[in-house]
Design a protein around this motif. Structure first.
Motif, short mmCIF file in Angstrom:
data_model
loop_
_atom_site.label_atom_id
_atom_site.label_comp_id
_atom_site.label_asym_id
_atom_site.label_seq_id
_atom_site.Cartn_x
_atom_site.Cartn_y
_atom_site.Cartn_z
N UNK A 112 -2.86 4.89 3.42
CA UNK A 112 -3.54 3.69 2.89
C UNK A 112 -2.95 3.24 1.53
N UNK A 113 -2.22 4.13 0.85
CA UNK A 113 -1.61 3.65 -0.39
C UNK A 113 -0.22 3.07 -0.13
N UNK A 125 0.11 -1.34 4.16
CA UNK A 125 -1.35 -1.43 4.12
C UNK A 125 -1.77 -2.27 2.91
N UNK A 126 -1.11 -2.03 1.79
CA UNK A 126 -1.50 -2.72 0.57
C UNK A 126 -1.16 -4.19 0.57
N UNK A 186 -2.55 -5.80 4.74
CA UNK A 186 -4.00 -5.76 4.86
C UNK A 186 -4.72 -6.13 3.57
N UNK A 187 -4.43 -5.40 2.50
CA UNK A 187 -5.25 -5.55 1.30
C UNK A 187 -4.95 -6.86 0.55
N UNK A 211 -5.38 -3.03 11.18
CA UNK A 211 -4.53 -1.84 11.20
C UNK A 211 -3.07 -2.21 11.05
#
Lengths: 428, 427
Positions: A290-291, A295-296, A299-300, A307
């Protein structure tokens, strides 16, 4: 203190590689029996069908229900069978888990009996009219065909498998772990039995044991319950060579609400490559936590996916990125992935994310000690790659990786195929 | 099955209650590398309305799940994932029907990780922008589940079985319900359901219990919490009948999937009783339809089921349903056969040797599960909320009689209260 490393032994008579780990840590004793078979379009379906037919009945337990009930009576002994694919190996996998005798009335050990049953399944199958039981073969052919058809039910897995197929067209790796419906249909009880005789004679057997029993005991049971065999072949490592070729983009439509994107890359790196630890760090930095970058950002930062992750296939030398996105965000997502990838290659890596990744990878390796089947899984990949490195050594090497190694290793990795399973327009 | 209980009882956690109201179970299991913590809030997807201070508050579908996402997303102080990563830990969360769970696992820095877990779960930080951004991510999650036929067939079945009970809703909510979730309702839910009095923390692994106790106490003592208000879950009058006898949905998939569900209307109230019901249903499922049952092979040999066939019960104090099914090319025939098997079993009764074997199997599976710290912690939290412990499982398993199982078979699986859900290929 237990080091949680396997001791490795070869039993030449039986053609068994025995990987043994003695520990009182778990409440169960676990034993895994793997037959690695070369992945091959012609034989894949027969290889895949075989363990399921064998598990239906043996000489000692001709009826499936009697076999299963016997295992249940051994205090819920769990015997499961599956067929997997690791690199260009097709693996027949029988896994056995029995409750430790400390927990059983009168401290009776049920493991030897369970191993005997397993050996019976493998070496004393039910033989009728010149072949396997017609009923069992028919039933398992149907189930296996359904498994193949139902791959479509899991869109994430389906899209990944399609990506591999497109990417590795013409290479054994493109073969599905259960083979193909066409080839399954051609199989007969007699033909499958002939095939079985060859596998039985030639396939190496890798046995993993994790539990509260000394090596001598486990070895003794192997020698006692497993037959002697000749002509067992060697476990050869996969080749990674691939001729350069243009990139491929494949878009297929399906009635789904979310598009499934898979990007396949060739790493040309397996576990024996000195750059392998750097590849693990690169993959971690890019997309396995997740880091991680993907993902960052995807997604973020952009909210494009729920996913998104990357993973390494270390036996065949592949890396894939998978994400679930809307159809109209295909280009944007591919661009962001490419951008992050190039940033890493240009050395734009901050110290913090780099350290997080090294820590997370080492933590995963450390924690694998707490699960018998995780330990076996790691050791299995090593065995298939004729690779003897201990987890401690791998951790040390991961800690030694420098950002410049990650940049170098990612520049070796080539994008090969972009596969997108796209929602039909009427669905949205 | 004697000789077992004593060994297991050695493995019990130390339970501490802190001044803030937080309950923590600290479980020392030497020899494990991993340290695992689970923080459980009693807000689940089925909690859609409460009465607080004599006022009814409506909680939109998907709120529990939204709150879970929101607690994770960026805080004013930074990203939760990054903090855990800096400690060499990994964290995650999930929302179930009856609770929301936050967890991490780590090989090092346990005290710092615990502090972090308590801080991020007990501190709700949000901005209108961050709420909007999270909605986009949740829409993608809803789309992902929409593409999952196994999930669809089950939720369609629940919608058939229930009229009002919120168990019929998707855990993530709907595209529409998620849109109406706002700061106010998130704050309201957080104030109550995440009040330390309502949280349970389980910490497990190779622990120094005194040190961990101190860390938790310090963490809780430095915080102020709102007063706990009077609160009542709103009871929805769920009719005994089912809403729909059958639904079919077209899907892009291989083989059709059929699930048949029975609505169970008698609900026990105490923890022991709930546990016994769960176990009795598990035994019944296994004896009638497990891989050691004649019915399984009959259906399998006729090509009606494959090894993905399953039967199982799900229930709490306010709901219960027994579901059986799987992939099949002949949904109608399979339904008929399943009903026949149930009728025949009612006539013949349950055999003692089948019960004994099935008990051994469930027992062995339970022991194997206890190898996992995640299973131990999860089981503890569930048990604690039901006022149970591990030893109760073994005692209850031993206690269950043929009579109890036959009672379920005869009285609680009523064909009139059954429904069928099928997803089938488009062409």
């Amino acid at each position: 203190m237990n080091s949680f490393n396997f001791s490795r032994h070869f039993l030449p008579e039986q053609g068994i590689w025995l990987f043994h780990m003695e520990t009182p840590k778990f409440k169960t004793n676990s034993l895994k029996c793997i037959l690695p078979l070369p992945l091959d379009f012609e034989k894949a379906s027969a290889n895949a069908l075989l363990p399921f037919v064998l598990y239906r009945g043996s000489e000692d337990f001709p009826k499936s229900i009697d076999l299963i009930r016997k295992l249940e009576d051994l205090f819920g002994t769990d015997l499961s069978v599956d067929v997997r694919k690791r690199g260009e190996w097709q693996l027949i996998d029988f896994s056995l888990e029995t409750v430790n005798s400390d927990f059983l009335p009168d401290n009776n050990d049920v493991l030897p009996e369970a191993i005997k049953i397993l050996s019976g399944i493998l070496f004393k199958p039910l033989f009728q009219n010149g072949g396997f039981s017609g009923n069992y073969v028919d039933g398992e052919k149907r189930t296996l065909e359904e498994e193949i058809i139902n791959l479509k039910n899991n869109k994430m897995e389906y899209a990944l498998e399609r990506c591999y197929q497109e990417m590795c067209q013409g290479e054994p790796f493109s073969v599905f772990r259960y083979g193909s419906q066409e080839k399954i249909r051609e199989l007969t009880p007699e033909g499958l039995y002939e095939h079985y005789k060859r596998v039985r004679q030639k396939a190496p057997i890798i046995v993993f044991f994790v539990g509260d029993l000394p090596l001598d005991t486990v070895k003794k049971w192997m020698v006692e319950f497993f037959p002697s065999r000749e002509e067992v072949y060697e476990i050869k490592k996969n080749g990674l060579e691939i001729a350069p070729r243009p990139e491929k983009i494949v878009v297929e439509k399906d009635s789904i609400s979310q598009g499934k994107l898979n990007i396949g890359y060739r790493t040309g790196i397996n576990r024996r490559d000195p750059d392998f630890p750097a590849l693990l760090v690169a993959n971690g930095l890019l997309g396995s936590f997740p880091h991680s970058r993907l993902f960052r950002t995807v997604r973020e930062e952009y909210g494009l996916a729920y996913y998104i992750f990357s993973r390494v296939e270390s036996t065949k030398g592949l890396l894939t990125v998978s994400a679930g996105i809307d159809a109209d965000q295909f280009e944007e997502t591919v661009d962001i992935i490419e951008k992050e990838w190039n940033k890493i290659i240009r050395g734009k890596i901050n110290q913090q994310e780099f350290e997080f990744t090294q820590k997370a990878l080492c933590s995963q390796l450390k924690i694998s000690e707490d699960n018998a089947f995780d330990l076996m899984g790691i050791e299995l990949i090593n065995a298939l790659n004729s690779f003897g490195e201990l987890r401690e050594e791998m951790m040390r090497k991961i800690k030694e990786v420098k950002p410049v190694d990650v940049a170098r290793v990612l520049s070796r990795v080539k994008r090969d195929t972009i596969y997108f399973l796209e929602p039909n327009e009427e669905e949205n | 099955m004697a000789g077992l209980k004593e060994t297991l009882i050695q493995e019990t956690p130390v339970i501490k209650e802190f001044e803030s109201g937080l309950t923590a179970a600290l479980w020392d299991i030497p020899g494990y590398q991993k340290k695992y913590a689970l923080l459980n809030s009693p807000l689940g997807s089925i909690h859609t309305g409460v009465e607080a201070n004599c006022k009814e508050v409506f909680i939109p579908q998907g709120t529990a799940h939204f709150l879970e996402h929101k607690l994770f997303a960026d805080k004013e102080t930074g990203n939760v994932f990054d903090y855990f990563a800096s400690l060499g830990a990994s964290c995650n969360a999930y929302t179930s029907l009856v609770s929301t769970n936050y967890l991490f696992s780590t090989a090092e820095n346990l005290p710092q990780c615990l502090d972090l877990l308590l801080d991020f779960v007990q501190n709700l930080y949000m901005t209108p922008e961050s709420i909007q951004k999270e909605k986009k991510v949740i829409m993608q999650e809803i789309s992902m589940y929409k593409d999952h036929p196994g999930w669809r067939v089950y939720f369609n079945l629940l919608q058939n079985l229930y009229f009002k009970h919120p168990i019929r809703n998707d855990i993530a909510g709907t595209r529409e319900s998620v849109q109406i979730i706002d700061e106010e309702i998130l704050r309201f839910c957080h104030d109550y359901f995440y009040h330390p009095q309502n949280l349970i923390l389980a910490v497990i692994g190779d622990l120094n219990i005194a040190e961990i106790t101190e860390i938790i106490a310090q963490n809780q003592n430095k915080k102020d919490f709102p007063e706990v208000f009077e609160f009542k879950k709103i009871n929805f009058e769920e009719p005994r009948e089912i809403r729909e006898k059958e639904t079919r949905e077209k899907f892009s998939l291989g083989q059709p999937i059929m699930q048949m569900g029975f609505k169970v209307n008698q609900h026990p109230t105490g923890g022991q009783e709930l546990l016994e019901r769960d176990l009795a249903f598990a035994l019944l499922s296994d004896i009638l339809f497990g891989t050691g049952s004649p019915a399984f092979y009959e259906l399998y040999d006729q090509g009606l089921i494959d090894d993905g066939f399953s039967a199982g019960f799900s229930g709490e104090e306010s709901f219960g349903h027994f579901v059986l099914g799987g992939g099949t090319n002949y949904p109608e025939t399979l339904v008929e056969k399943l009903l026949e098997i149930l009728t025949k079993s009612r006539q013949e009764g349950i055999k003692p040797e089948d019960l004994e074997r099935s008990k051994k199997k469930i027992w062995g599976g339970f022991i194997a599960g206890l190898n996992s710290l995640e299973v131990l912690a999860g089981q503890f939290v569930k048990d604690y909320r039901r006022n149970l412990d591990l030893a109760d499982h073994f005692a209850a398993l031993e206690r269950i009689t043929i009579g109890q199982i036959e009672m379920i078979l005869n009285e609680q699986l009523d064909q009139e209260k059954s429904s069928i859900s099928v997803v089938e290929p488009r062409e």
